[in-house]
Design an enzyme around this catalytic site. Structure first.
Site, mmCIF file in Angstrom:
data_model
loop_
_atom_site.group_PDB
_atom_site.id
_atom_site.type_symbol
_atom_site.label_atom_id
_atom_site.label_comp_id
_atom_site.label_asym_id
_atom_site.label_seq_id
_atom_site.Cartn_x
_atom_site.Cartn_y
_atom_site.Cartn_z
ATOM 1 N N GLY A 1 44.766 45.276 35.389
ATOM 2 C CA GLY A 1 44.941 43.838 34.770
ATOM 3 C C GLY A 1 44.598 43.718 33.204
ATOM 4 O O GLY A 1 43.773 44.567 32.751
ATOM 5 N N GLU B 1 41.235 38.331 28.989
ATOM 6 C CA GLU B 1 41.092 37.841 27.470
ATOM 7 C C GLU B 1 40.568 38.614 26.421
ATOM 8 O O GLU B 1 40.798 38.787 25.252
ATOM 9 C CB GLU B 1 40.502 36.303 27.910
ATOM 10 C CG GLU B 1 40.617 35.394 26.471
ATOM 11 C CD GLU B 1 39.741 34.065 26.778
ATOM 12 O OE1 GLU B 1 39.458 33.820 27.840
ATOM 13 O OE2 GLU B 1 39.428 33.660 25.734
ATOM 14 N N GLY C 1 39.619 42.062 27.241
ATOM 15 C CA GLY C 1 39.953 43.518 27.419
ATOM 16 C C GLY C 1 40.509 43.765 28.936
ATOM 17 O O GLY C 1 40.818 42.850 29.595
ATOM 18 N N ASP D 1 39.335 24.651 35.549
ATOM 19 C CA ASP D 1 40.697 25.474 35.442
ATOM 20 C C ASP D 1 40.935 26.052 36.804
ATOM 21 O O ASP D 1 41.402 27.163 36.944
ATOM 22 C CB ASP D 1 40.405 26.693 34.514
ATOM 23 C CG ASP D 1 41.926 27.154 34.267
ATOM 24 O OD1 ASP D 1 42.823 26.673 34.379
ATOM 25 O OD2 ASP D 1 41.791 28.370 33.369
HETATM 26 P P1 AMP Z 1 41.216 37.605 34.635
HETATM 27 O O1 AMP Z 1 40.723 38.219 33.268
HETATM 28 O O2 AMP Z 1 39.724 37.372 35.425
HETATM 29 O O3 AMP Z 1 41.958 36.831 34.452
HETATM 30 O O4 AMP Z 1 41.647 39.180 35.362
HETATM 31 C C1 AMP Z 1 42.920 39.650 34.867
HETATM 32 C C2 AMP Z 1 43.688 40.123 36.190
HETATM 33 O O5 AMP Z 1 42.888 41.396 36.731
HETATM 34 C C3 AMP Z 1 43.721 39.202 37.517
HETATM 35 O O6 AMP Z 1 44.962 38.610 37.348
HETATM 36 C C4 AMP Z 1 43.895 40.022 38.467
HETATM 37 O O7 AMP Z 1 44.966 40.838 38.741
HETATM 38 C C5 AMP Z 1 42.852 41.523 38.082
HETATM 39 N N1 AMP Z 1 41.687 40.972 38.458
HETATM 40 C C6 AMP Z 1 40.534 40.432 38.020
HETATM 41 N N2 AMP Z 1 39.237 40.481 38.771
HETATM 42 C C7 AMP Z 1 39.733 41.105 39.877
HETATM 43 C C8 AMP Z 1 38.973 41.527 41.236
HETATM 44 N N3 AMP Z 1 37.754 41.205 41.217
HETATM 45 N N4 AMP Z 1 39.497 42.345 41.806
HETATM 46 C C9 AMP Z 1 40.819 42.867 41.822
HETATM 47 N N5 AMP Z 1 41.561 42.319 40.962
HETATM 48 C C10 AMP Z 1 40.919 41.659 39.894
#
Ligand code: AMP
Length: 962
Positions: A598, A601, A603, A716
């Site tokens: 994924g 914000e 990286g 949020d």
């Molecule tokens: P975030 O920046 O926290 O919104 O993360 C971006 C995307 O990465 C999320 O929408 C998830 O799809 C994936 N992601 C973040 N943290 C995790 C995690 N601990 N386990 C699996 N996928 C994650």
């Protein structure tokens, strides 16, 4: 038969005379020519007579029949005559290739000619008045290779008259036997031998075995061998000829049988048919021979009944088709659309003979539709195999003691305590549970423990190893199925002590609480230390921290039962200090990045492994800070880690550590296989049970309860910020937003320093007055519940933020999504109470959800689908107004009932189209009443079309809308 009676060409070699005489036995009226030799008184008589050349053709032997007379010798008185007188003559033969003989050749002697026989006379005459005829026949085998033969007669002193010489050969005549024709055949070369003749098949027949017939020496045929058979479409007559089959008769094999009448349901209107044609809608299977009747597909099976039904299997039986189509080879196929690949069919799904089938590994409480097809040998060629079926629907029972909502309540390095819920009928009593655990992917047999309550503590587990746990329960109805695997990893509790996740009724927890009380004094001391630290921070002094690993030293449970307070990293003068205090540093070498999952914000977000030498590998998510980030970015990025690092709850994402000493900077958290909840829900639209959905809500509520007890306000909370693991455990994540609100209403959205406020999820007071509290998180939680039930639908759909704010402000609330239990929608409405103090607390929400999970029957009643829902001072829902009169009553304008009736406005559709001008016509002229009625009409319209249509321009009457 062929012969010669004094043909031309007889040659005399001396002594023989041609005389004419009457032979009454042969020719009574005409004299016959005879050859006579009568030299009984001479010595050395040697008289020869030779036949003409006789061509032998294909004969292998000849017969010579001689009719003659012979005078008796004894009549002579002269003894010398008597001495040389003969009563015989000799028959000779001479083989030749051509007729070459003449008066001198062949030489007249018994060396040149070879003797066939000495011919005696059986009857001898004594007086010429009493002449007797003798007939003697001799068989003469022919020497092969010669074209012809001469016969010669030698008289050596008899008185003989040859009346007739007949030379002939014998043949077996033309004949037909076994449909084979045998042409005329000469007999063999000697009397003991026979000649084999090969026959030819009569027309319309063919050989089945070489036809042979033996021609015997007497010209008769012996036993025939082999023969021919009449071809397809022909039948035989007396072994002699083959005639075509008549109409409606057929013969499809070459055989010596007769033509057969067409089998049932078939016909032929031609002669000579090999097979019969099926009537319309009748068929012949490829395996059916032509003698079989034509048949048709069967009628459907019928009378389907359930023989046995459990939560995971069903045995269905049925009656065979009433019309089997004239066949006995009926087979059944079963098709079940809803059954997945896991479902087992016994005996099998297709091509079985039994009139019952067993489907196992079904889901419990699930309705399945099956189609039972009957087929026979002609279904496929009829093209109607899909027509003969019966459809049947059944619903599997609810599992016996179905285990649900397993969760961890306590864990340590080598143990975990679990609780679960059991779904059972009211009259069922759970007797015991079996809890099976094993290391994930281990080949070893699992360990099974027994318990009598809905909880267990599994001990002697390996630290940081992932375990798979399955639970089944036994009630008085028997054992239930094992639950789906629940994964859990015992690990070091964050505070170095056992983690207590949720106070509950278990003894362990009670004991834990007692210990907590005993530790009261120590806790108080630690609290003082914390307070001192914080006061030091506000004094601008550095906290006294040593070493790279920092743990929260406050115990999780305080004597009052509240959890320690969260410390806002923004209160630290040096935010790096908060990072050091609340996170642990991980050596970048211990991180293996596997894939990007994924984009965050700051990286990429990656999946990877944390490989610490002393511990087994662990799947982790790694958030990276992109290259070129500013110092501010770095601090904002790490702020999330220092917030997350303070939390340790099974429903809050767990921080494994950070990498700050090397680039790229990373935040390492536990890995959640199903990713963010909103996308997971959208991917699995309609695939989850209500219990699973409510279980997920319960997890989120529990995480939020923990956070609220830590005095942390999330601000949020939304499905996109919840992560979901493979066991569907939901955890609150995303602590990244800078929560300081700045008002900027230019585009209708409120913004914060960190970005837009999530208007659709945010409570009105938080939007209006920046009043973010746990109660505003509760509001957001209600919206998350709505997202969960609607499988990731966008709250308020495509309405603009402005319209959402205004609608909510006026009392509009999200309606129940499809298939939403009424109790769940009610809980949502509770969380959306305008007065925040009236909203339930997270602890209450967890309890309410627990109650629903434990008594799933409470979830059975579905909320009525309604387009719009108003609460608080709103008029009744439009759907409640069935008549104009009701509506007027509701707005206290019933006095105008007759005005409406006499103007013909009798239904609510007409009401919705009314204008102010119409009110004048209706005789409603008071300005206040006009306003009241028009406000209500506009509100009703807004309920139907959505708030964006009129709300901003409406003139509201006091006390009517908020
Ligand atoms: P975030 O920046 O926290 O919104 O993360 C971006 C995307 O990465 C999320 O929408 C998830 O799809 C994936 N992601 C973040 N943290 C995790 C995690 N601990 N386990 C699996 N996928 C994650």
């Amino acid at each position: 038969m062929c012969g010669a009676r004094w043909r031309d060409g007889w040659t005399k070699g001396g002594g023989w005379n041609e005389v004419s005489t009457y032979v009454t036995e042969i020719s009574p009226t005409e004299p016959l020519k005879v050859f006579t030799s009568c030299y009984v008184s001479s010595r050395d008589v040697n008289n020869w007579l030779r036949s003409p050349f006789i061509e032998v053709g294909e004969s292998k032997s000849l017969w010579v029949e001689m009719i003659f007379t012979m005078r008796k010798c004894v009549k002579h008185s002269d003894p010398s005559i008597l001495q040389q007188c003969r009563e015989t003559f000799d028959l000779y033969q001479f083989h030749a290739d051509k007729d070459f003989a003449n008066d001198d050749m062949p030489k007249w002697d018994d060396i040149t000619y070879s003797r066939v026989d000495k011919i005696p006379a059986e009857t001898l005459y004594e007086s010429t008045n009493d002449i007797l005829l003798n007939t003697e026949t001799r068989f003469v085998p022919l020497t092969p290779g010669y074209r012809g033969i001469y016969f010669a007669f030698q008289d050596t002193g008899a008185c003989v008259s040859l009346v007739s010489i007949k030379v002939y050969y014998k043949v077996c005549p033309n004949t037909t036997q076994n449909y084979a024709f045998f042409s005329e055949t000469p007999t063999g070369k000697d009397q003991a031998s026979s000649v084999e003749k090969v026959g030819t098949c009569v027309p319309n027949s063919s050989k089945y075995q070489r036809p042979t017939y033996r021609c015997m020496s007497d010209g008769s045929w012996d036993i025939p061998l082999g023969g021919c058979q009449c071809n397809q479409g022909f039948e035989g007559v007396d072994g002699e000829k083959c005639v075509p089959c008549r109409r409606n008769y057929y013969k499809w094999l070459a055989s010596d049988t007769k033509c057969h009448q067409c089998p049932n349901n078939s016909f032929t209107d031609e002669e000579q048919s090999v097979e019969c044609t099926c009537y319309d809608k009748y068929f012949r299977a490829s395996t059916d021979d032509k003698s079989k009747p034509c048949t048709r597909p069967p009628s459907p099976p019928h009378n389907v009944v359930i023989d046995r039904l459990t939560d995971s299997m069903v045995k269905l039986s049925w009656q065979p088709p009433q019309d089997n189509g004239g066949r006995t080879d009926i087979q059944y196929n079963i098709v079940c659309d809803e059954c997945g690949d896991d479902v087992l069919y016994s005996p099998r799904p297709k091509g079985f003979n039994s009139t019952s089938v067993e489907l196992s590994r079904l889901e419990s409480s699930t309705t399945y539709t099956v189609y039972i097809y009957a087929e026979n040998g002609v279904s496929a060629i009829s093209g109607r195999e899909k027509e003969s079926f019966v459809q049947y629907q059944f619903t599997t029972k609810r599992s016996i003691a179905q285990i649900d909502n397993i969760h961890v309540v306590e864990y340590g390095e080598t143990f975990v305590s679990l609780v679960w819920e059991v779904l059972k009928d009211a009259d069922e009593n759970v007797i015991q549970y079996k809890v099976m655990h094993n290391l994930k992917n281990s080949q070893k047999p699992p360990v099974t423990n027994t318990t009598y309550t809905e909880s267990i503590t599994l001990r002697q587990l390996l630290k940081n190893q992932e375990y798979e746990i399955r639970i089944k329960g036994m009630t008085d109805k028997g054992w239930g199925e094992y639950s789906k695997p629940f994964l859990v990893t015992p690990r070091t509790p964050y505070n170095g002590k056992q983690d207590k996740i949720e106070p509950g009724p278990s003894i362990v927890i009670i004991v834990g609480s007692i210990i907590a009380v005993i530790l009261c004094m120590a806790i108080a001391a630690i609290m003082i230390i914390i307070l001192l630290k914080r006061s030091r921070r506000s004094d601008g002094k550095n906290p006294d921290i040593d070493g790279p690993y920092h743990h929260v030293t406050v115990p999780l449970f305080q004597p009052s039962g509240t959890i320690k307070s969260y410390v806002d990293p923004h209160t630290y003068e040096d935010p790096n200090q908060a990072v050091r205090e609340f996170t642990r540093e991980i050596d970048a070498q211990h991180i293996i990045i596997e894939s990007v999952i994924g984009g965050g914000e700051f990286g990429d977000v990656c999946k990877g492994k944390l490989r610490v030498p002393t511990r087994p590998d662990m799947s982790v998510a790694i958030k990276t800070l992109k290259a070129g980030a500013t110092d501010k970015n770095r601090l904002d990025f790490l702020t999330e880690a220092s917030i997350m690092g303070q939390f340790d709850d099974p429903n809050v994402i767990f921080l494994e550590g950070v990498v700050t000493k090397t680039n790229p900077i990373m935040i390492v958290t536990e890995y959640m296989a199903n990713g963010s909840l909103d996308s997971f829900l959208r991917k699995n639209d309609g695939q989850l049970t209500v219990i699973q959905l409510v279980g997920m809500m319960r997890g989120i509520a529990s995480g939020m309860k923990y956070l609220s007890e830590m005095n942390y306000v999330h601000r949020d909370l939304a499905a996109r910020n919840i992560l979901c693991n493979e066991s569907l455990v939901c955890k609150v994540a995303d602590f990244g937003l800078s929560r300081e609100v700045n008002i900027d209403t230019t585009d209708g959205a409120y913004t914060t320093k960190g970005g837009k406020i999530p208007v659709r999820w945010t409570a009105p007071e938080a939007i209006a007055f920046r009043k973010f509290t746990s109660a505003s998180d509760v509001w957001s939680f209600g919206v998350v519940m709505w997202e969960v039930i609607s499988y990731g639908e966008r709250p308020y759909w495509n309405w603009s933020n402005q319209d959402v704010i205004k609608a909510v402000e006026k009392g509009y609330r999200l309606p129940p999504p499809m298939e939403c239990p009424e109790a769940i929608h009610q809980l949502m409405l509770d969380t959306w109470q305008k007065e925040r103090n009236n909203r339930p607390k997270f602890a209450q929400i967890v309890k309410s959800l627990d109650k629903l999970i434990r008594a799933p029957e409470l979830l059975r009643k579905m909320a009525k689908p309604r387009p719009h829902v108003f609460i608080e001072n709103s008029p009744s829902d439009i759907t409640n107004f069935v008549s104009v009169e009701d509506w007027l009553n509701a707005i206290k304008m019933e006095r105008y009932r007759d005005n409406f009736v006499s103007a013909g406005v009798t239904n609510m559709d007409q009401v919705m189209r009314i204008t102010v001008k119409d009110l004048d016509t209706l005789g409603i002229t008071l300005l206040g009443h006009q306003k009241k009625i028009m406000n209500s009409v506009q509100t009703l319209r807004a309920q139907l079309v959505g708030p964006q249509v009129h709300l901003p321009h409406m003139q509201m009457s006091e006390g009517f809308l908020v």
